[in-house]
Motif scaffolding. Structure first.
Motif, PDB file in Angstrom:
ATOM      1  N   MET A  28     -72.361  91.004  93.844  1.00  0.00           N
ATOM      2  CA  MET A  28     -71.032  90.559  93.435  1.00  0.00           C
ATOM      3  C   MET A  28     -69.942  90.926  94.433  1.00  0.00           C
ATOM      4  SD  MET A  28     -71.389  91.550  89.390  1.00  0.00           S
ATOM      5  CE  MET A  28     -69.822  90.859  88.842  1.00  0.00           C
ATOM      6  N   VAL A  29     -70.023  92.118  95.016  1.00  0.00           N
ATOM      7  CA  VAL A  29     -68.957  92.586  95.904  1.00  0.00           C
ATOM      8  C   VAL A  29     -68.792  91.688  97.131  1.00  0.00           C
ATOM      9  CG1 VAL A  29     -68.205  94.473  97.405  1.00  0.00           C
ATOM     10  CG2 VAL A  29     -69.029  94.967  95.094  1.00  0.00           C
ATOM     11  N   PRO A  30     -69.878  91.272  97.814  1.00  0.00           N
ATOM     12  CA  PRO A  30     -69.669  90.445  99.011  1.00  0.00           C
ATOM     13  C   PRO A  30     -68.958  89.123  98.734  1.00  0.00           C
ATOM     14  CG  PRO A  30     -71.878  91.373  99.025  1.00  0.00           C
ATOM     15  CD  PRO A  30     -71.303  91.669  97.681  1.00  0.00           C
ATOM     16  N   VAL A  31     -69.338  88.423  97.661  1.00  0.00           N
ATOM     17  CA  VAL A  31     -68.672  87.139  97.377  1.00  0.00           C
ATOM     18  C   VAL A  31     -67.238  87.370  96.928  1.00  0.00           C
ATOM     19  CG1 VAL A  31     -69.481  86.959  94.971  1.00  0.00           C
ATOM     20  CG2 VAL A  31     -68.891  84.904  96.240  1.00  0.00           C
ATOM     21  N   ALA A  32     -66.981  88.483  96.242  1.00  0.00           N
ATOM     22  CA  ALA A  32     -65.609  88.781  95.826  1.00  0.00           C
ATOM     23  C   ALA A  32     -64.728  89.116  97.030  1.00  0.00           C
ATOM     24  CB  ALA A  32     -65.615  89.931  94.823  1.00  0.00           C
ATOM     25  N   GLU A  33     -65.253  89.899  97.963  1.00  0.00           N
ATOM     26  CA  GLU A  33     -64.506  90.214  99.182  1.00  0.00           C
ATOM     27  C   GLU A  33     -64.258  88.954 100.010  1.00  0.00           C
ATOM     28  OE1 GLU A  33     -63.605  93.384 100.939  1.00  0.00           O
ATOM     29  OE2 GLU A  33     -63.397  93.926  98.840  1.00  0.00           O
ATOM     30  N   TYR A  34     -65.301  88.150 100.136  1.00  0.00           N
ATOM     31  CA  TYR A  34     -65.181  86.886 100.884  1.00  0.00           C
ATOM     32  C   TYR A  34     -64.148  85.980 100.243  1.00  0.00           C
ATOM     33  CZ  TYR A  34     -66.638  82.351 102.825  1.00  0.00           C
ATOM     34  OH  TYR A  34     -66.665  81.117 103.433  1.00  0.00           O
ATOM     35  N   SER A  35     -64.128  85.972  98.921  1.00  0.00           N
ATOM     36  CA  SER A  35     -63.191  85.126  98.199  1.00  0.00           C
ATOM     37  C   SER A  35     -61.753  85.565  98.439  1.00  0.00           C
ATOM     38  CB  SER A  35     -63.509  85.157  96.697  1.00  0.00           C
ATOM     39  OG  SER A  35     -62.733  84.222  95.996  1.00  0.00           O
ATOM     40  N   ARG A  36     -61.520  86.875  98.395  1.00  0.00           N
ATOM     41  CA  ARG A  36     -60.168  87.373  98.661  1.00  0.00           C
ATOM     42  C   ARG A  36     -59.705  86.984 100.064  1.00  0.00           C
ATOM     43  NH1 ARG A  36     -59.537  92.670  99.483  1.00  0.00           N
ATOM     44  NH2 ARG A  36     -61.016  92.255 101.172  1.00  0.00           N
TER      45      ARG A  36
ATOM     46  N   LEU B 136     -73.344  81.807  89.003  1.00  0.00           N
ATOM     47  CA  LEU B 136     -74.338  80.835  89.447  1.00  0.00           C
ATOM     48  C   LEU B 136     -73.642  79.864  90.387  1.00  0.00           C
ATOM     49  CD1 LEU B 136     -76.049  80.033  86.017  1.00  0.00           C
ATOM     50  CD2 LEU B 136     -76.796  81.678  87.736  1.00  0.00           C
ATOM     51  N   VAL B 137     -73.974  79.951  91.662  1.00  0.00           N
ATOM     52  CA  VAL B 137     -73.339  79.110  92.678  1.00  0.00           C
ATOM     53  C   VAL B 137     -74.436  78.516  93.546  1.00  0.00           C
ATOM     54  CG1 VAL B 137     -71.665  78.994  94.559  1.00  0.00           C
ATOM     55  CG2 VAL B 137     -71.325  80.642  92.700  1.00  0.00           C
ATOM     56  N   GLY B 138     -74.614  77.214  93.460  1.00  0.00           N
ATOM     57  CA  GLY B 138     -75.637  76.580  94.274  1.00  0.00           C
ATOM     58  C   GLY B 138     -76.238  75.373  93.586  1.00  0.00           C
ATOM     59  N   ARG B 139     -77.295  74.867  94.180  1.00  0.00           N
ATOM     60  CA  ARG B 139     -77.977  73.690  93.640  1.00  0.00           C
ATOM     61  C   ARG B 139     -78.774  74.078  92.399  1.00  0.00           C
ATOM     62  NH1 ARG B 139     -79.731  69.145  96.664  1.00  0.00           N
ATOM     63  NH2 ARG B 139     -79.598  70.389  98.567  1.00  0.00           N
ATOM     64  N   SER B 140     -78.716  73.233  91.393  1.00  0.00           N
ATOM     65  CA  SER B 140     -79.508  73.458  90.186  1.00  0.00           C
ATOM     66  C   SER B 140     -80.928  72.963  90.422  1.00  0.00           C
ATOM     67  CB  SER B 140     -78.882  72.717  89.002  1.00  0.00           C
ATOM     68  OG  SER B 140     -79.117  71.325  89.107  1.00  0.00           O
TER      69      SER B 140
ATOM     70  N   SER C  65     -66.467  81.335  96.057  1.00  0.00           N
ATOM     71  CA  SER C  65     -67.606  80.585  95.536  1.00  0.00           C
ATOM     72  C   SER C  65     -67.416  79.087  95.784  1.00  0.00           C
ATOM     73  CB  SER C  65     -67.820  80.870  94.045  1.00  0.00           C
ATOM     74  OG  SER C  65     -66.688  80.549  93.278  1.00  0.00           O
ATOM     75  N   ALA C  66     -66.163  78.614  95.754  1.00  0.00           N
ATOM     76  CA  ALA C  66     -65.900  77.208  96.048  1.00  0.00           C
ATOM     77  C   ALA C  66     -66.212  76.888  97.507  1.00  0.00           C
ATOM     78  CB  ALA C  66     -64.442  76.869  95.732  1.00  0.00           C
ATOM     79  N   ARG C  67     -65.827  77.786  98.408  1.00  0.00           N
ATOM     80  CA  ARG C  67     -66.109  77.567  99.836  1.00  0.00           C
ATOM     81  C   ARG C  67     -67.611  77.582 100.095  1.00  0.00           C
ATOM     82  NH1 ARG C  67     -62.837  78.238 104.428  1.00  0.00           N
ATOM     83  NH2 ARG C  67     -63.959  77.429 106.223  1.00  0.00           N
ATOM     84  N   VAL C  68     -68.308  78.510  99.447  1.00  0.00           N
ATOM     85  CA  VAL C  68     -69.769  78.587  99.587  1.00  0.00           C
ATOM     86  C   VAL C  68     -70.415  77.298  99.100  1.00  0.00           C
ATOM     87  CG1 VAL C  68     -71.832  79.681  98.627  1.00  0.00           C
ATOM     88  CG2 VAL C  68     -69.993  81.097  99.541  1.00  0.00           C
ATOM     89  N   LEU C  69     -69.999  76.823  97.913  1.00  0.00           N
ATOM     90  CA  LEU C  69     -70.622  75.625  97.361  1.00  0.00           C
ATOM     91  C   LEU C  69     -70.302  74.395  98.204  1.00  0.00           C
ATOM     92  CD1 LEU C  69     -72.403  74.728  95.023  1.00  0.00           C
ATOM     93  CD2 LEU C  69     -70.342  74.047  93.809  1.00  0.00           C
TER      94      LEU C  69
ATOM     95  N   ASN D  55     -74.298  70.621 103.532  1.00  0.00           N
ATOM     96  CA  ASN D  55     -75.466  70.946 104.366  1.00  0.00           C
ATOM     97  C   ASN D  55     -75.108  71.848 105.532  1.00  0.00           C
ATOM     98  OD1 ASN D  55     -78.261  70.811 104.778  1.00  0.00           O
ATOM     99  ND2 ASN D  55     -78.066  69.140 106.265  1.00  0.00           N
ATOM    100  N   ARG D  56     -74.162  72.780 105.267  1.00  0.00           N
ATOM    101  CA  ARG D  56     -73.804  73.801 106.245  1.00  0.00           C
ATOM    102  C   ARG D  56     -74.279  75.152 105.746  1.00  0.00           C
ATOM    103  NH1 ARG D  56     -67.802  71.661 106.855  1.00  0.00           N
ATOM    104  NH2 ARG D  56     -67.475  73.109 105.144  1.00  0.00           N
ATOM    105  N   VAL D  57     -74.487  76.066 106.637  1.00  0.00           N
ATOM    106  CA  VAL D  57     -74.882  77.413 106.263  1.00  0.00           C
ATOM    107  C   VAL D  57     -73.638  78.190 105.851  1.00  0.00           C
ATOM    108  CG1 VAL D  57     -75.947  79.576 107.027  1.00  0.00           C
ATOM    109  CG2 VAL D  57     -76.836  77.384 107.859  1.00  0.00           C
ATOM    110  N   PRO D  58     -73.584  78.708 104.611  1.00  0.00           N
ATOM    111  CA  PRO D  58     -72.401  79.475 104.187  1.00  0.00           C
ATOM    112  C   PRO D  58     -72.185  80.701 105.057  1.00  0.00           C
ATOM    113  CG  PRO D  58     -73.741  78.847 102.289  1.00  0.00           C
ATOM    114  CD  PRO D  58     -74.547  78.522 103.521  1.00  0.00           C
ATOM    115  N   GLU D  59     -70.955  81.174 105.088  1.00  0.00           N
ATOM    116  CA  GLU D  59     -70.608  82.322 105.929  1.00  0.00           C
ATOM    117  C   GLU D  59     -71.102  83.642 105.347  1.00  0.00           C
ATOM    118  OE1 GLU D  59     -66.608  80.973 108.213  1.00  0.00           O
ATOM    119  OE2 GLU D  59     -66.355  81.482 106.103  1.00  0.00           O
ATOM    120  N   ILE D  60     -71.481  83.651 104.082  1.00  0.00           N
ATOM    121  CA  ILE D  60     -72.095  84.838 103.479  1.00  0.00           C
ATOM    122  C   ILE D  60     -73.445  84.438 102.906  1.00  0.00           C
ATOM    123  CG2 ILE D  60     -69.879  85.903 102.910  1.00  0.00           C
ATOM    124  CD1 ILE D  60     -70.395  85.027  99.975  1.00  0.00           C
ATOM    125  N   ASN D  61     -74.268  85.418 102.624  1.00  0.00           N
ATOM    126  CA  ASN D  61     -75.566  85.152 102.019  1.00  0.00           C
ATOM    127  C   ASN D  61     -75.373  84.677 100.579  1.00  0.00           C
ATOM    128  OD1 ASN D  61     -78.191  85.079 101.125  1.00  0.00           O
ATOM    129  ND2 ASN D  61     -78.454  87.298 101.097  1.00  0.00           N
ATOM    130  N   ALA D  62     -75.684  83.413 100.335  1.00  0.00           N
ATOM    131  CA  ALA D  62     -75.478  82.837  99.007  1.00  0.00           C
ATOM    132  C   ALA D  62     -76.763  82.770  98.197  1.00  0.00           C
ATOM    133  CB  ALA D  62     -74.884  81.437  99.139  1.00  0.00           C
TER     134      ALA D  62
END
Length: 436
Positions: A125-133, A382-386, A408-412, A418-425
């Protein structure tokens, strides 16, 4: 700030531009629409309300708190839950119902109440929250968007020494991810929040997270929706989604009260209401509504009001300064999709803010609100393809939807593009439940 690969990405997207239908107009849906539009896609947002951010995003606690990103399921929670249920101003309410989804979710949550799983889930949770900020900061710099924002940190306030002594596990995770923090005594807490000076005997210390921010989520979402329109996003407000139809492994159309809609890709960003739609498609997700309440109090004495956010650890209540208002949010009420306002919950919020910031605001004219937080049993969203090839999920953020929205919006958007997200998603993917 544009990423180095942005020009190349835009060029590639001209050949792979997709029509994307975003289901949901809260902060998660609108941020998703914004970043998809920025990536070059044709985006339409559908929501049953008459405008953006009129449900769970309407009056949340106002925190953008990556440092405070933690799963609710943790060691000792089952015992604490019993105590909370018996407290006069307890943070937890369970209204039992004949609802198998409620009990299944609770059992799954209890399974995550171990030290090992807590550490794993917090580390997700912390990495996506930090990335989001950080993404929110970049968005603010690029667009000039304003929303009663402040960058003055969060103070987790401990009324008991045992609470202060129990922060070791959280501090280790903060250290691991380089999240700034300060352990404060009474004087340190008062230096950060001068409004606490008159009640110094009511707390022993605190954990301050100086990198956290605050802001009005509804105001932000409304203004971002305007920026979306300028970028070509279409909005269908006042439109009720009735069916999401799949054929084999793909969504083929969405039925609304105004007709059928089709797209190349679909994003499920309906918060707690994502779960019933997924069940109807025989692709259930472990998301359940946990109701939270807030009061919004006009400030009467700015010096007696909070500077930023104070998290009252005993009652699990967040007290946040938003412009000329104090937003007080808290309570975990497990009662399904019930949106009734219970006065006992209001009294809990009033007790916390009145106890710590007496004279800061006028409680007699406070507005009272509740919303359904979409929560997963382990904590991460839950962020990603179903399991369906063209259906993507962006839900399950719980109390951290505002904190995690931009990230999470930027990651999705990256995943759909079809790009690699900047954090491990991968740890946010719905697949983690298929492997469990």
């Amino acid at each position: 700030m544009e990423r180095p690969d942005a020009a190349a990405s835009r060029s590639a997207l001209r050949e792979h531009r997709m029509k994307v239908l975003v289901l949901g107009g809260g902060v998660i849906g609108i941020t998703t629409a914004y970043f998809l539009a920025e990536a070059g896609h044709e985006v339409t947002v559908i929501d049953r309300q008459q405008g953006p951010a009129l449900e769970t995003s309407f009056a949340n606690a106002g925190e953008v708190s990556p440092g405070y990103a933690s799963p609710w399921a943790g060691p000792g929670i089952p015992v604490k839950a019993v105590k909370w249920l018996l407290m006069k101003y307890g943070p937890l309410v369970v209204r039992p119902a004949f609802d198998p989804h409620m009990w299944t979710w609770l059992i799954k949550m209890l399974r995550n109440c171990t030290a090992e799983r807590y550490a794993l889930n917090k580390s997700r949770m912390v990495p996506v929250a930090e990335y989001s900020r950080d993404t929110l900061k970049a968005l603010r710099a690029a667009t000039g968007i304003t929303y009663d924002e402040r960058s003055k940190g969060t103070l987790q306030l401990f009324r008991k020494q045992k609470q202060l002594d129990g922060t070791g596990g959280d501090v280790e995770v903060l250290k691991k991810y380089g999240v700034p923090y300060e352990i404060l005594d009474r004087d340190g807490c008062i230096a950060a929040e001068p409004g606490l000076a008159g009640v110094r005997e009511k707390f022993v210390g605190g954990l301050r997270l100086p990198g956290d921010e605050t802001g009005d989520c509804k105001m932000f979402t409304e203004k971002l929706a305007e920026l979306c329109v300028a970028r070509g996003v279409s909005f269908e407000y006042g439109t009720t989604i009735r069916r999401v139809v799949r054929n084999r492994n793909r969504v083929v159309q969405v039925g609304t009260d105004k007709g059928w809609r089709t797209a190349d890709a679909y994003v499920m960003a309906l918060g707690s209401y994502s779960a019933p739609f997924m069940r109807k498609m025989k692709r259930p997700i472990p998301v359940y509504p946990v109701k939270g309440y807030s009061i919004t109090v006009p400030i009467t004495d700015a010096e007696a009001a909070p500077v930023s956010t104070v998290m009252d650890e005993t009652y699990k209540v967040a007290i946040t300064r938003l412009g000329d208002r104090i937003r007080v949010g808290g309570t975990a009420e497990i009662s399904g999709f019930d949106l009734r306002l219970h006065e006992s919950r209001r009294r809990t919020l009033e007790h916390s803010v009145g106890d710590l910031f007496p004279g800061g605001g006028d409680l007699k004219v406070a507005s009272f609100w509740c919303g359904l937080r979409p929560m997963t049993p382990d904590g991460p969203p839950l962020v990603g393809r179903s399991e369906l090839s063209n259906l993507y999920l962006n839900t399950g953020h719980g109390t951290l939807g505002w904190t995690m929205a931009c990230g999470s919006a930027r990651v999705l958007s990256d995943i759909i593009s079809n790009r690699v997200p900047e954090i491990n998603a991968l740890d946010l993917s719905p697949d983690r439940y298929l492997k469990a």
